[in-house]
Design a protein around this motif. Structure first.
Motif, PDB file in Angstrom:
ATOM      1  N   ASN A  12       4.353  10.548  -0.241  1.00 17.84           N
ATOM      2  CA  ASN A  12       4.980  10.302   1.056  1.00 17.84           C
ATOM      3  C   ASN A  12       6.045   9.221   1.011  1.00 17.84           C
ATOM      4  O   ASN A  12       6.869   9.122   1.907  1.00 17.84           O
ATOM      5  CB  ASN A  12       3.910   9.867   2.072  1.00 17.84           C
ATOM      6  N   THR A  13       5.968   8.396  -0.009  1.00 17.73           N
ATOM      7  CA  THR A  13       6.922   7.289  -0.075  1.00 17.73           C
ATOM      8  C   THR A  13       7.470   7.192  -1.501  1.00 17.73           C
ATOM      9  O   THR A  13       6.912   7.787  -2.425  1.00 17.73           O
ATOM     10  CB  THR A  13       6.221   5.956   0.248  1.00 17.73           C
ATOM     11  N   GLU A  20       4.989   5.701  -3.776  1.00 16.29           N
ATOM     12  CA  GLU A  20       3.980   6.645  -4.282  1.00 16.29           C
ATOM     13  C   GLU A  20       4.533   7.470  -5.433  1.00 16.29           C
ATOM     14  O   GLU A  20       3.831   7.748  -6.397  1.00 16.29           O
ATOM     15  CB  GLU A  20       3.475   7.553  -3.155  1.00 16.29           C
ATOM     16  N   TYR A  65      14.973  14.869  -1.271  1.00 19.06           N
ATOM     17  CA  TYR A  65      15.818  13.667  -1.148  1.00 19.06           C
ATOM     18  C   TYR A  65      17.077  13.869  -1.974  1.00 19.06           C
ATOM     19  O   TYR A  65      17.010  14.413  -3.081  1.00 19.06           O
ATOM     20  CB  TYR A  65      15.116  12.426  -1.702  1.00 19.06           C
ATOM     21  N   GLY A 112      15.921   4.608  -0.995  1.00 19.88           N
ATOM     22  CA  GLY A 112      14.515   4.521  -0.589  1.00 19.88           C
ATOM     23  C   GLY A 112      13.754   3.506  -1.428  1.00 19.88           C
ATOM     24  O   GLY A 112      12.958   2.717  -0.905  1.00 19.88           O
ATOM     25  N   HIS A 113      14.018   3.506  -2.723  1.00 22.01           N
ATOM     26  CA  HIS A 113      13.341   2.540  -3.593  1.00 22.01           C
ATOM     27  C   HIS A 113      13.698   1.117  -3.186  1.00 22.01           C
ATOM     28  O   HIS A 113      12.859   0.226  -3.185  1.00 22.01           O
ATOM     29  CB  HIS A 113      13.738   2.760  -5.052  1.00 22.01           C
ATOM     30  N   GLU A 143      12.045   0.114   0.173  1.00 25.06           N
ATOM     31  CA  GLU A 143      10.622  -0.173   0.079  1.00 25.06           C
ATOM     32  C   GLU A 143      10.351  -1.413  -0.774  1.00 25.06           C
ATOM     33  O   GLU A 143       9.216  -1.774  -1.012  1.00 25.06           O
ATOM     34  CB  GLU A 143       9.876   1.050  -0.458  1.00 25.06           C
ATOM     35  N   GLN A 192       7.068  -0.887   8.161  1.00 25.47           N
ATOM     36  CA  GLN A 192       7.563  -0.855   6.789  1.00 25.47           C
ATOM     37  C   GLN A 192       7.531  -2.251   6.163  1.00 25.47           C
ATOM     38  O   GLN A 192       7.183  -2.412   4.997  1.00 25.47           O
ATOM     39  CB  GLN A 192       8.990  -0.278   6.763  1.00 25.47           C
ATOM     40  N   ASN A 241       5.805  -3.252   2.789  1.00 30.45           N
ATOM     41  CA  ASN A 241       6.530  -3.920   1.701  1.00 30.45           C
ATOM     42  C   ASN A 241       5.817  -5.200   1.281  1.00 30.45           C
ATOM     43  O   ASN A 241       5.655  -5.492   0.105  1.00 30.45           O
ATOM     44  CB  ASN A 241       7.944  -4.300   2.144  1.00 30.45           C
ATOM     45  N   ALA A 270      -0.150   1.988  -3.525  1.00 30.93           N
ATOM     46  CA  ALA A 270       0.579   3.267  -3.559  1.00 30.93           C
ATOM     47  C   ALA A 270       0.054   4.199  -4.649  1.00 30.93           C
ATOM     48  O   ALA A 270       0.797   4.974  -5.229  1.00 30.93           O
ATOM     49  CB  ALA A 270       2.076   3.029  -3.715  1.00 30.93           C
TER      50      ALA A 270
END
Ligand SMILES: CC(C)(COP(=O)(O)OP(=O)(O)OC[C@H]1O[C@@H](n2cnc3c(N)ncnc32)[C@H](O)[C@@H]1OP(=O)(O)O)[C@@H](O)C(=O)NCCC(=O)NCCS
Lengths: 180, 773
Positions: B324-325, B328, B365, B373-374, B377, B565, B569, B696
């Protein structure tokens, strides 16, 4: 008494005996070309051991075969390609002497490092080289045809050995030409 | 065409028309025999005649006539092997024939496992089956599948379909190999002997229909149950390509493969079945174009379990789709292949499944979303309000994507390549950092928008520092890569015991740098979280209705969009900080242990070399070569290593007091790291909603658990080992100890191979050669 001499390239029986010594133990079979590749170009980097008091004082009972070349045009790298001592003569320091002689020669010729590969399972060879200062740089997965892993070992002789080639200067001349 | 056939065609009498068809007259030809003989006789024995491109590499891979080890034409075959006739009907009656077909397919299918799971070559396994060779050759001639002509459907239909099932699966394997993720020879051998692996077959459907038809026919025979199961297993093997063709995450075929393999592994009659004499041999190495020295036939053991391993590992890879992230995905990559090397097909599939040909990640993505995204997060969440200018966010982000892909690809490499991959990556991360940092700093100093960026006081009273979110992320990735590179060296047994001090001392330094960076980012996250809470306070204090509403809206927005978020984080960073602390504690504990052993004269941080070819300084610098060009964290010089080393070696005066102090420190570090590992383990078990750490690891729970359990076992072993050393050596030093004991690096069962134990071993003989493993 054991005496040590560089290879006599014109002597075919020496060539044949080297091949016999190496083929006997190495898992990876070499073609004649591979022997010729090393010996023709770097005969002075092949040392042989003879038993003067044995039955066949002319026939080598141990050998080391090396080369030395520029590595990516930036560093001189000596390479120990083959090493073997006849089984009846092992454990007397013959390999150590052969390797020492070849390293001395390569160092004198301006090598920055000496490199070699050996199988992870070859504890004798690892002891031999590591007791001479070689360290394991990396492990290679299933490197040989007989499917064992191998280590790449390096003995640094100059500071250049410790710098990534990317950050070294190009040689302004081709050292291969000078050495050979 | 085989070699003998080719030579035959060269015969002038035999092929006169062919040779002279270009209008060359026989009388125009010159007899060169004499010339050739003369030239040859003047050659020296040492002379090499070669094609210019033939080099040492070629030489070490070449064949040699009349050298038994290297000449595949010297392979001796039995008459049955040499004259094996594929179109003959083997077996005296129907029962016998069925048994032969089952025997052949059983052996062939088990050969697949030898090939892929045991890293054997293709010619000694799958291609040792005469039927495979025959059918591939004949089909290629026709450009379509051809069948045997024995007159019996067991052979002509069922056996053929089974063979094609295996060949089609091999074609899929070849495709994976060609994608360039795994390495020929190292990870997988695909010496196809010049055979065409069904390139003329459009897709798997035709093969699947053949197999299904075979199952139908087989079901009409009596005693065909096992045969049907083998055919079904093949259907599922052929279907594996869907993971790549359609990126299908449907695992029903893989489950069915597991089921079939389980069934077949429980059939004792298999593996002992008789097969027609000569149907499996090394003959193909003699007959077809072969660039490799002869290798002996592999007789497969009962190994159907191999398919279970393959299917389970492939299933594991497909699970990444559930991430999901970004964290992960990253943790999935980090752990799925870490503790045990996965099946080669799973390792090949992972990067292809993740990073797709259409330049998307998992099909959902884009490259920049993925990289961004990396960052979000990790660090970027703290500066969300600031619009970074495109010179920071575009070009460098593309570069970052490339390095990030390297990182991902590397996680599925074989265990040795994995370390090398980090070696290469270090340069990439480092130059990326230089590039991004220069831009971020310049922008900060020039652009007025940049003023909006947060500066946070790291310590009270200190000048506030800017976050540099891009740089911080790259730097954290880089330092983590450096740590992994060093620790993986222990796993691969690259270091000798004498190097242990240096390597752990360095790991401690790197883990410390990593921790500083993580804490810095976390501080920014905290300040952001506090700022949002501060908004709420402001709302409450605010008197004017309009301003109040505005603040309220801002607060709501931040709570709805950022707070969650930011909390994640913060907790993920906390997990990384705990991990860095474990690395620090364990490394320093190893350093203490080394120092203690040194004080007894049992080990030293110097090479045992007794000649003058090199120096300890050169050896140190060579070891640190991968880091030599890296600006930050700066390379620690040899002198510093040497001088700090002395501080870790208890000596006189007051040796016993110093020794006890060192022991105390060692145990303190081990205790601390144990608590930290247990904390992580608990959070992995509890899942990421535990309110403390986000690991994660939802998708790699068992792998991550195994990893940290391993670290825990190592900690416990380090503890007992250290006590054992103390009780063996006491507190009195004596020169004789060195003659009695040596120090080895030993892995403990179930422990982490990143933290082997410096253990005492007694010399068994006076001249032991195993004193340093
Ligand atoms: C490796 C080989 C050349 C060693 O030859 P050798 O003349 O017996 O070796 P030396 O007597 O010079 O011994 C040198 C060192 O090797 C190690 N060594 C030698 N015999 C050993 C043994 N039986 N067990 C462990 N180590 C041994 C020791 O470190 C020794 O040094 P030390 O005596 O100071 O401890 C020989 O065993 C051989 O021919 N093996 C087969 C071919 C081969 O493996 N070549 C190396 C490929 S890279």
């Amino acid at each position: 008494m054991i005496i040590y001499k560089p290879l006599d390239l014109e002597n075919l029986s020496q060539f044949k005996q080297i091949k016999k010594l190496i083929d006997a133990d190495l898992s990876e079979p070499y073609s004649i070309y591979v022997y010729r590749y090393f010996l023709n170009r770097w005969p002075e980097l092949a040392y042989l051991a003879f038993d003067q008091d044995g039955n066949e004082p002319e026939i080598p009972i141990g050998c080391v075969v090396c080369k030395s070349e520029s590595h990516r045009g930036r560093r001189m790298r000596g390479y120990i390609g083959m090493l073997a001592v006849e089984s009846g003569y092992r454990g007397q320091g013959i390999a150590k002497t052969l390797v020492t002689k070849s390293i001395e020669k390569m160092a004198k010729d301006g090598c920055d490092e000496i490199m070699l590969e050996t199988e992870v399972e070859n504890q004798i060879a690892l002891n031999l080289y590591e007791n001479m200062g070689f360290i394991r740089m990396k492990r290679m997965f299933r490197y040989y045809l007989n499917e064992g892993d191998a280590y790449k070992l390096i003995l640094p002789l100059t500071e250049k050995s410790c710098i990534r080639t990317t950050f070294l200067q190009d040689f302004t001349f081709d050292p291969n030409l000078i050495i050979n | 065409m085989d070699l003998e056939g080719k030579l035959k065609n060269l015969d002038l009498e035999f092929n006169r028309d062919g040779l002279f068809q270009d209008g060359i007259m026989e009388e125009d030809l010159v007899d060169v025999t004499q010339f050739f003989d003369d030239s040859a006789s003047s050659l020296q024995t040492k002379t090499i005649i070669k094609e210019p491109n033939f080099n040492l590499f070629e030489g070490t891979h070449s064949l040699e006539v009349e050298n038994k080890k290297l000449d595949s034409t010297s392979i001796q075959l039995t008459p049955a092997e040499a004259n094996f006739e594929c179109n003959a009907l083997y077996g005296s009656d129907e029962k016998h024939q069925l048994s032969y077909v089952v025997g052949i397919l059983d052996r062939l299918v088990r050969s697949v496992v030898c090939w892929l799971n045991d890293y054997q070559t293709l010619p000694t396994t799958v291609l040792s089956c005469r039927y495979v060779e025959h059918l591939l050759l004949e089909s290629e001639k026709k450009g379509q599948l051809v069948f045997l002509h024995t007159g019996h459907p067991l052979f002509d239909q069922i056996l053929c379909s089974g063979i094609y099932g295996v060949c089609y699966f091999a074609r899929f394997v070849q495709r994976l190999l060609k994608a360039g993720v795994i390495f020929e020879e190292e990870d997988l051998n695909f010496n196809g002997m010049g055979l065409n692996f069904l390139s003329y077959v459009e897709d798997g459907n035709s093969i699947l229909s053949l197999l299904q038809e075979s199952i139908r026919i087989a079901s009409l025979c009596s005693d065909s149950e096992v045969l049907i199961h083998i055919l079904k297993l093949l259907i599922h093997l052929v279907s594996i390509e869907k993971c790549l063709d359609e990126f299908s995450t449907d695992v029903s075929h893989l489950n069915a493969l597991i089921e079939e393999a389980t069934y077949l592994s429980q059939q004792p009659q298999l593996s002992n079945l008789e097969i027609p004499a000569g149907s499996f041999s090394i003959g193909i190495q003699r007959r077809l174009s072969n660039q490799f020295p002869p290798k002996s036939l592999i007789i497969p053991p009962r190994n159907y379990e191999g398919f279970i391993v393959m299917a389970q590992d492939l299933k594991k890879v497909l699970q990444v789709d559930n991430a999901n992230t970004m964290m992960e995905i990253m943790q999935f990559a980090n752990f799925f292949n870490k503790f045990e090397q996965r099946h080669v097909l799973a390792r090949a599939l992972f990067p292809l499944f993740l990073i797709r040909d259409n330049r998307t990640i998992l099909g959902r993505y884009t490259l920049s979303e993925f990289t961004h995204g990396h960052l979000l997060e990790f660090s970027l969440m703290c500066t969300m309000e600031v619009d970074f200018p495109p010179e920071i966010t575009e070009q460098p982000l593309m570069e970052a994507a490339n390095v990030l892909f390297e990182w991902y690809q590397n996680t599925s490499q074989n265990t040795s390549r994995y370390r090398q991959g980090y070696n290469r990556q270090l340069l990439l991360w480092d130059s990326l950092q230089a590039q991004i940092e220069a831009m971020e700093v310049e922008w900060l100093s020039k652009d007025s928008d940049a003023a909006a960026i947060d500066y946070v006081e790291m310590k009270e009273g200190e000048e506030p520092t800017p976050l540099l979110p891009y740089t911080s992320w790259v730097y954290a990735m880089k330092v983590r890569a450096m740590i992994e590179f060093i620790l993986k060296g222990f796993d691969l047994q690259v270091y000798k015991p004498f190097e242990t001090y240096t390597m752990y001392w360095y790991t401690y330094y790197l883990a410390h740098q990593w921790e500083i960076c993580l804490k810095k980012v976390q501080k920014f996250v905290d300040s952001k979280i506090n700022a949002i809470h501060g908004l709420n306070k402001k709302v409450k204090k605010s008197k004017s209705g309009e301003k109040r509403e505005l603040l309220k809206a801002q607060y709501r927005f931040a709570m709805d969009n950022h707070m969650g978020q930011l909390q994640v984080n913060k907790r993920f960073l906390q997990y990384l900080i705990v991990e860095s602390s474990i690395f620090k504690s364990l490394s320093i504990a190893q350093v203490f242990q080394f120092g203690i052993l040194t004080s007894y004269g049992l080990i030293d941080n110097k090479s045992p070399a007794k000649n003058n070819f090199t120096t300890n300084e050169l050896l140190y610098n060579l070891r640190m070569k991968p880091f030599c060009s890296i600006g930050v964290p700066e390379l620690l010089p040899y002198e510093l290593m040497e001088s700090t080393f002395k501080e870790f070696v208890p000596d006189e005066p007051m040796f016993t007091i110093k020794l006890n102090k060192a022991m105390e420190c060692l145990h303190k570090e081990l205790n601390e790291s144990k608590l930290n590992v247990e904390h992580i383990l608990k959070c992995i078990q509890g899942g990421d909603n535990n309110g403390v750490l986000v690991t994660a690891t939802r998708l790699v729970k068992s792998e991550a658990t195994k990893f940290y359990e391993g670290v825990k076992t190592s900690i416990e072993t380090l503890e007992t080992n250290s006590k054992k050393i103390q009780s063996t050596l006491g507190s009195k030093r004596s020169p004789s100890l060195r003659e009695k004991y040596a120090v080895q690096l030993q892995f403990c069962e179930g422990g982490s191979s990143f933290f082997p134990v410096l253990s005492l071993t007694s010399h068994t003989s006076k001249k032991s050669h195993i004193n340093q493993k």
